[in-house]
Design a protein around this motif. Structure first.
Motif, PDB file in Angstrom:
ATOM      1  N   HIS A  97       8.305  64.728  86.490  1.00 36.14           N
ATOM      2  CA  HIS A  97       9.379  65.027  87.429  1.00 36.14           C
ATOM      3  C   HIS A  97       9.321  64.061  88.618  1.00 36.14           C
ATOM      4  O   HIS A  97       8.285  63.469  88.907  1.00 36.14           O
ATOM      5  CB  HIS A  97       9.274  66.466  87.942  1.00 36.14           C
ATOM      6  N   LYS A  98      10.451  63.967  89.282  1.00 34.31           N
ATOM      7  CA  LYS A  98      10.566  63.150  90.492  1.00 34.31           C
ATOM      8  C   LYS A  98      10.905  64.044  91.663  1.00 34.31           C
ATOM      9  O   LYS A  98      11.828  64.858  91.593  1.00 34.31           O
ATOM     10  CB  LYS A  98      11.659  62.091  90.312  1.00 34.31           C
ATOM     11  N   ASP A 137      14.036  66.048  90.626  1.00 37.38           N
ATOM     12  CA  ASP A 137      14.893  65.476  89.595  1.00 37.38           C
ATOM     13  C   ASP A 137      16.336  65.437  90.110  1.00 37.38           C
ATOM     14  O   ASP A 137      16.571  65.017  91.234  1.00 37.38           O
ATOM     15  CB  ASP A 137      14.767  66.280  88.296  1.00 37.38           C
ATOM     16  N   SER A 138      17.287  65.908  89.326  1.00 41.25           N
ATOM     17  CA  SER A 138      18.684  65.907  89.758  1.00 41.25           C
ATOM     18  C   SER A 138      19.131  67.305  90.167  1.00 41.25           C
ATOM     19  O   SER A 138      20.333  67.598  90.211  1.00 41.25           O
ATOM     20  CB  SER A 138      19.586  65.397  88.626  1.00 41.25           C
ATOM     21  N   GLY A 139      18.158  68.146  90.487  1.00 44.07           N
ATOM     22  CA  GLY A 139      18.473  69.516  90.859  1.00 44.07           C
ATOM     23  C   GLY A 139      19.071  69.621  92.245  1.00 44.07           C
ATOM     24  O   GLY A 139      19.291  68.625  92.947  1.00 44.07           O
ATOM     25  N   THR A 140      19.326  70.845  92.657  1.00 44.52           N
ATOM     26  CA  THR A 140      19.929  71.112  93.955  1.00 44.52           C
ATOM     27  C   THR A 140      19.006  70.665  95.078  1.00 44.52           C
ATOM     28  O   THR A 140      17.797  70.891  95.026  1.00 44.52           O
ATOM     29  CB  THR A 140      20.225  72.613  94.114  1.00 44.52           C
ATOM     30  N   THR A 141      19.571  70.023  96.083  1.00 43.23           N
ATOM     31  CA  THR A 141      18.801  69.635  97.264  1.00 43.23           C
ATOM     32  C   THR A 141      18.677  70.843  98.182  1.00 43.23           C
ATOM     33  O   THR A 141      19.680  71.342  98.697  1.00 43.23           O
ATOM     34  CB  THR A 141      19.480  68.471  98.013  1.00 43.23           C
ATOM     35  N   GLN A 154      14.314  67.671  96.937  1.00 40.42           N
ATOM     36  CA  GLN A 154      15.046  67.615  95.680  1.00 40.42           C
ATOM     37  C   GLN A 154      14.090  67.225  94.561  1.00 40.42           C
ATOM     38  O   GLN A 154      13.320  66.263  94.701  1.00 40.42           O
ATOM     39  CB  GLN A 154      16.192  66.611  95.737  1.00 40.42           C
TER      40      GLN A 154
END
Length: 427
Positions: free
Chosen positions: A173-174, A140-144, A138
């Protein structure tokens, strides 16, 4: 943000409803090769806007990458070539062609790998084979995204591409990688092995030059009251060695400060083993448009295993790793980089550094993949300026000791080639 994120087609998406994980290609070829620490990056450019990009390699041993549970002899959550006893289909894992001779492997479900990076593309490299299973990625808060490292046959040689994330907005980014293990009803293993990460990042318009501060010039930078300077020769990957000066201190609060300008990116390199501890790196600017930041890292690595003696520094990788990186800097701004030992362990732990590198308009252009022979971005006159003053004249220049070493190497090779003619090869 990851609105336009795309995934590599060269790796396998694990199908939760499938009878088996589809075998991924076993090729190890890639257009994003790993670079040994301190090597000159490979640049590519976009003809549309003349923007240059560079590939940044983050080894699995770098303190930039955080493992949870933490690497520990007690938990056994993560294995390295020193601790790993599992054999692959073609021999011990430790004998494979791993980047810098290191990797981190786990079979613990829900164990995670977390790191922050600056760039627009991310590539994960590790191992594949019958003992490996599913994992998720994953950003950031994107799709896993669920992936699988399973293949029926074990690849030979170096690492394989496990996943690629492209189309990210240029910036910070994370990334979180989570081990899913063996899924019910699927023919796959439970393990996951990370070798290294490659990040593609923007380094400005026009091919940037490289300005290095290393060696004795590091001593000019800071408040070192209790410091040690060590000359060491380390192996920088396959058949490459480099002699370097490592400056270190075991006193909490000791720091060095480096001021620079006309730069688009900065990187810090140093060692990592069980003698190292926590440290912080802050990057500030007098420019009102630049927001300063401070990052704290855990530079320790538990190499002092109970069944080994005198091994505080017997980690797999005795040379440099990336200890900090920042990109997307404003070349018009003046920056101050502060490196500080923040560890409060009893007896003190070491913080060290052997190279501060900036990319920008000053310095030299190095051949892709080459190791800088020495030199400094410091102004020889006062030792306090950054790459903006003097980097273009000294950086990358061969010093007398480097020239002497090169001459000695030439003589040695010449003697080996002609030793029989002089009777050296006979007893």
């Amino acid at each position: 943000m990851a609105d336009t994120t795309t995934r590599s087609t060269s790796t396998t998406t694990a199908d939760p409803n499938g009878a088996t994980s589809s075998p991924a290609t076993t090729t190890n070829t890639t257009d994003t090769p790993a670079l040994v620490p301190e090597a000159a990056p490979r640049f590519d450019t976009s003809s549309a806007n003349a923007t240059y990009y560079a590939n940044l390699t983050i080894d699995s041993f770098s303190p930039i990458i955080v493992y949870d549970p933490p690497m520990s002899v007690d938990t056994g959550a993560w294995h390295t070539p020193i601790t790993d006893s599992i054999l692959s289909e073609i021999g011990p894992l430790s004998q494979r062609d791993w980047h810098l001779g290191t990797y981190m492997r786990s079979e613990m479900p829900n164990a995670t790998i977390l790191f922050f990076f600056e760039g627009s593309e991310l590539y994960l490299y590790g191992d594949r084979g019958p003992s490996y299973g599913a994992f998720s990625v994953q950003v950031d808060s994107g799709t896993t995204e669920l992936r699988s490292a399973y293949t029926p046959a074990q690849p030979i040689g170096g690492s394989s591409l496990l996943d690629a994330v492209r189309g990210l907005s240029e910036g910070r980014h994370k990334a979180v990688v989570t081990i899913a293990g063996t899924r019910t009803g699927l023919v796959e293993g439970s393990g996951f092995l990370l070798d290294y990460v490659v990040v593609r990042q923007n380094v400005g318009t026009g091919q940037p030059k490289i300005s290095d501060v290393r060696g004795a010039d590091l001593e000019k930078l800071g408040s070192w009251k209790t410091w040690t300077k060590d000359e060491v020769t380390v192996q920088q990957g396959q058949n490459v060695t480099q002699t370097k000066t490592i400056v270190s201190s075991n006193a909490k609060g000791e720091s060095l400060t480096y001021s620079f300008s006309n730069a688009t990116a900065v990187q810090v390199y140093g060692t990592r083993n069980a003698t190292n501890g926590a440290y912080s790196i802050s990057l500030t600017s007098s420019s009102p448009s630049v927001v300063g930041n401070t990052t704290t890292y855990n530079g320790s690595f538990p190499c002092d295993f109970p069944d080994r003696t005198n091994n505080l520094t017997s980690c797999e990788w005795r040379g440099s790793v990336l200890k900090h990186a920042a990109a997307n800097l404003d070349p018009a701004a003046n920056y101050t980089l502060k490196l500080e030992n923040t560890d409060d362990s009893p007896g003190g732990r070491i913080f060290d550094v052997d190279l501060i590198r900036t990319f920008g308009g000053n310095g030299v252009v190095l051949e892709p993949g080459s190791l800088a022979p020495g030199g400094s971005g410091l102004d020889a006159g006062n030792g306090s300026s950054g790459g903006a003053s003097g980097g273009g004249t000294q950086n990358g220049a061969l010093r007398a000791d480097a020239v002497g070493s090169s001459f000695a190497l030439v003589v040695l090779v010449w003697c080996l080639l002609f030793r029989d003619g002089f009777g050296f090869g006979r007893l």
